[in-house]
Design a protein around this motif. Sequence first.
Motif, PDB file in Angstrom:
ATOM      1  N   SER A  64       0.973  -1.231  -0.138  1.00  0.00           N
ATOM      2  CA  SER A  64      -0.028   0.058   0.118  1.00  0.00           C
ATOM      3  C   SER A  64       0.929   1.012   0.104  1.00  0.00           C
ATOM      4  CB  SER A  64      -0.859   0.213   1.355  1.00  0.00           C
ATOM      5  OG  SER A  64      -1.707  -1.212   1.326  1.00  0.00           O
ATOM      6  N   GLY A  65       1.717   1.169   0.876  1.00  0.00           N
ATOM      7  CA  GLY A  65       2.865   2.471   0.950  1.00  0.00           C
ATOM      8  C   GLY A  65       4.170   1.426   0.576  1.00  0.00           C
ATOM      9  N   VAL A  66       5.102   2.065   0.910  1.00  0.00           N
ATOM     10  CA  VAL A  66       6.498   1.485   0.406  1.00  0.00           C
ATOM     11  C   VAL A  66       7.557   1.696   1.710  1.00  0.00           C
ATOM     12  CG1 VAL A  66       8.421   1.861  -1.050  1.00  0.00           C
ATOM     13  CG2 VAL A  66       6.358   2.421  -1.727  1.00  0.00           C
ATOM     14  N   SER A  67       8.171   0.633   2.022  1.00  0.00           N
ATOM     15  CA  SER A  67       9.316   0.547   2.901  1.00  0.00           C
ATOM     16  C   SER A  67      10.444   0.167   2.327  1.00  0.00           C
ATOM     17  CB  SER A  67       8.730  -0.670   4.103  1.00  0.00           C
ATOM     18  OG  SER A  67       7.996  -0.033   5.119  1.00  0.00           O
ATOM     19  N   ARG A 116      14.726  -0.632   8.952  1.00  0.00           N
ATOM     20  CA  ARG A 116      14.112   0.175   8.111  1.00  0.00           C
ATOM     21  C   ARG A 116      14.865   1.497   7.965  1.00  0.00           C
ATOM     22  NH1 ARG A 116      10.061   3.651   7.523  1.00  0.00           N
ATOM     23  NH2 ARG A 116       8.448   3.319   6.060  1.00  0.00           N
ATOM     24  N   THR A 136       8.237   5.641   1.769  1.00  0.00           N
ATOM     25  CA  THR A 136       7.149   6.758   1.120  1.00  0.00           C
ATOM     26  C   THR A 136       5.675   6.353   1.240  1.00  0.00           C
ATOM     27  OG1 THR A 136       6.722   7.997  -0.840  1.00  0.00           O
ATOM     28  CG2 THR A 136       7.760   5.836  -1.199  1.00  0.00           C
ATOM     29  N   LYS A 194       5.772 -11.776   3.007  1.00  0.00           N
ATOM     30  CA  LYS A 194       5.496 -11.681   4.342  1.00  0.00           C
ATOM     31  C   LYS A 194       4.773 -12.783   5.012  1.00  0.00           C
ATOM     32  CE  LYS A 194       5.244  -6.826   4.197  1.00  0.00           C
ATOM     33  NZ  LYS A 194       4.081  -5.746   4.162  1.00  0.00           N
TER      34      LYS A 194
HETATM   35  C1  LIG Z   1       3.171   1.252   7.128  1.00  0.00           C
HETATM   36  C2  LIG Z   1       3.673   0.288   6.225  1.00  0.00           C
HETATM   37  C3  LIG Z   1       4.904  -0.491   6.984  1.00  0.00           C
HETATM   38  C4  LIG Z   1       2.495  -0.816   5.950  1.00  0.00           C
HETATM   39  O1  LIG Z   1       3.060  -1.778   5.232  1.00  0.00           O
HETATM   40  P1  LIG Z   1       2.085  -2.054   3.857  1.00  0.00           P
HETATM   41  O2  LIG Z   1       0.710  -2.728   4.314  1.00  0.00           O
HETATM   42  O3  LIG Z   1       2.130  -0.755   2.956  1.00  0.00           O
HETATM   43  O4  LIG Z   1       2.854  -3.045   2.881  1.00  0.00           O
HETATM   44  C5  LIG Z   1       4.188   0.881   4.923  1.00  0.00           C
HETATM   45  O5  LIG Z   1       2.975   1.473   4.416  1.00  0.00           O
HETATM   46  C6  LIG Z   1       5.161   2.154   4.898  1.00  0.00           C
HETATM   47  O6  LIG Z   1       6.131   1.966   5.237  1.00  0.00           O
HETATM   48  N1  LIG Z   1       4.375   3.176   4.456  1.00  0.00           N
HETATM   49  C7  LIG Z   1       5.228   4.519   4.180  1.00  0.00           C
HETATM   50  C8  LIG Z   1       5.298   5.365   5.651  1.00  0.00           C
HETATM   51  C9  LIG Z   1       6.649   6.543   5.388  1.00  0.00           C
HETATM   52  O7  LIG Z   1       7.753   6.055   5.483  1.00  0.00           O
HETATM   53  O8  LIG Z   1       6.049   7.641   5.052  1.00  0.00           O
END
Ligand SMILES: CC(C)(COP(=O)(O)O)[C@@H](O)C(=O)NCCC(=O)O
Length: 590
Positions: free
Chosen positions: A402-405, A417, A421, A569
Amino acid sequence: MDEVIMRCSIKSRLSPLILPDSNSEKGLYLENAIENHNSHPDNAFLKSDYPLSPINPAAWKGASSRARFGLDIGGTLCKVVFFEPLDDLDSRAPGIESSSPCFSSDKNGLGVEMIDQENSLSMSNSLTECCCSLKLHSFSPRMKESNEEAFCTASPIEYRKRFLMKQACTNSVDESESVLNINFIKEPASRNDGYFHGTTELSIDPAKCSNNVRKLWASSHDPVILSGRGTLYFKCFETWRIDEFLFLTKEHALVTTRRALGATGGGARKFSSKFLEIAGLELNRFDELKSLVRGIGFLMKYAQHESFEYPQGSFQGGLIQRPFKSLEDSSNDSDETLSEEENPDSANQFRDLDAISENQTGLKECDKTKIGGAFFCHDLNRNGPSHDAQTLYPYLIVNIGSGVSILLVESPEQFKRVGGTSLGGSTFLGLTSALTGCTSFKEAVDLAATGDSTEIDMLVGDIYGGDYSEMGLAATTVASSFGKLVQPSRRETAMQSPQHLAKATLLMITNNIGSLAKLHAQATGVEHVLFTGSFMHGNKYFVHFIETWICRDITEILFSSSCASASNKAFGCCHGILVQRTDKGHILAA
Ligand SMILES: CC(C)(COP(=O)(O)O)[C@@H](O)C(=O)NCCC(=O)O
Ligand SMILES: Nc1ncnc2c1ncn2[C@@H]1O[C@H](COP(=O)(O)OP(=O)(O)O)[C@@H](O)[C@H]1O
């Protein structure tokens, strides 16, 4: 059977790899594992009409089988990996090899964790009862008794009632039937929320039940048979369907007690009480990034086969690229165009454009580009796959969910980590859905494939009339994503061209992720970057763009792009499925 002890030298115990049809894009290749091709030949990710389950009736009929589950409940998708052992493991279990690589990683939270035997479900043998009936397995007579007792005291009805009531507010329900007798709950036919619509109705009618479960559990990947051990299955559904999933599971699964399932992702925390309350399932939670690293680590060892090449012509309709059009135009203007020394990117663009224009496929004719296996591996300096679990460290994982790690993995036991974004896979899907009205990820990607982002994006050339040589910016570089839409007339035209909007969105997200990946690689000094997450699935344009334009300085780019490996995962948190330490310190390998 209270305890099972097995050798866990997985490599040596499995049968030779059998490669499937090379035109397919599916594929998890555990080394020496066999793909099960008894299932649908067109098995596509989340294909809603995919025939149920993974379960090959012949394989498990009559067997006292047990399935062990790992769930990754992400922001957008819930990925489920489960392993169905063939039969009584004891009868197939030789002794333990303590030198096994699986054994050695059991440290610092990244290796094998203690997962007790309760992380176990069994598949019902009664196909007539329900095609995908799940019920909790009991390892011993004593446990079985307590299961039945728990079943008697469980009260899912209240939750179902609540669920039905909630549904009734938004869906058309036959009011002539009482809540408990409702056979169908139709969802609005016109719902257009941009996601895969797996289940269109809930039913307690057994015939429909099969259908519902079939749709909900759209297979994401062909099962993988681990010879002599059992079968791995990969499933997926949208996280917003979690209630539906739990009710169906409860309704059809005869869950008989509270048992722990390996679970990770944000939803493992958020929905844990829901799992327990609705379905009587206890989640045994694992950190999602640890699970990710562990899952990748496992696949790295055992799933090293890249599998498919892009078929010729698969990129018909354009590619994601820094647009070449105006670069060609500006090349006539020698004053404005950067020399190769000034702008190496520009030179490469020309070279690549030449290669590409030969067949208009949008794909370089490059036989080292492969996709679809557990890992898409592309070594920019050498031909062929080169990654090796041992030599890969340190490397970056860019997980596009959903987002990026972005993670820096320094060894099998150590990671951190380093960035991320919020512009991720769901940004692409959400924005594209909102802008174009498309209704699925596949549709969004397909739409983007035919689009031309230069109609939407403002390029350096649009601002400078050519290259901005002093700063090394070619005219074709996107200066501002969606920037052309500041003009009302452009906006109007753009709204008539959903494909251009989709492509600009994909390019914007890709560009941003790629730039971040590159920056983090530079900042951390790593040479290997592995992209993973469901956003990769079937998203050849992203892959191509990243490898062609973004990460040229990185020695090696790996793409974990198959759906199965996008489940890494889930894989990671059920790693204990494959390698499990029992409370007596034994390794259990299913
Ligand atoms: C919160 C999350 C670890 C959740 O993981 P996801 O379900 O998106 O795979 C991920 O969406 C994320 O790292 N978002 C970016 C947050 C940021 O660094 O701005
Ligand atoms: N069938 C699909 N339905 C929805 N999104 C999909 C699908 N296939 C791929 N995707 C992409 O994958 C992203 C979710 O990736 P995933 O790794 O599953 O993240 P999460 O764990 O946060 O749910 C979506 O935002 C979308 O870009």
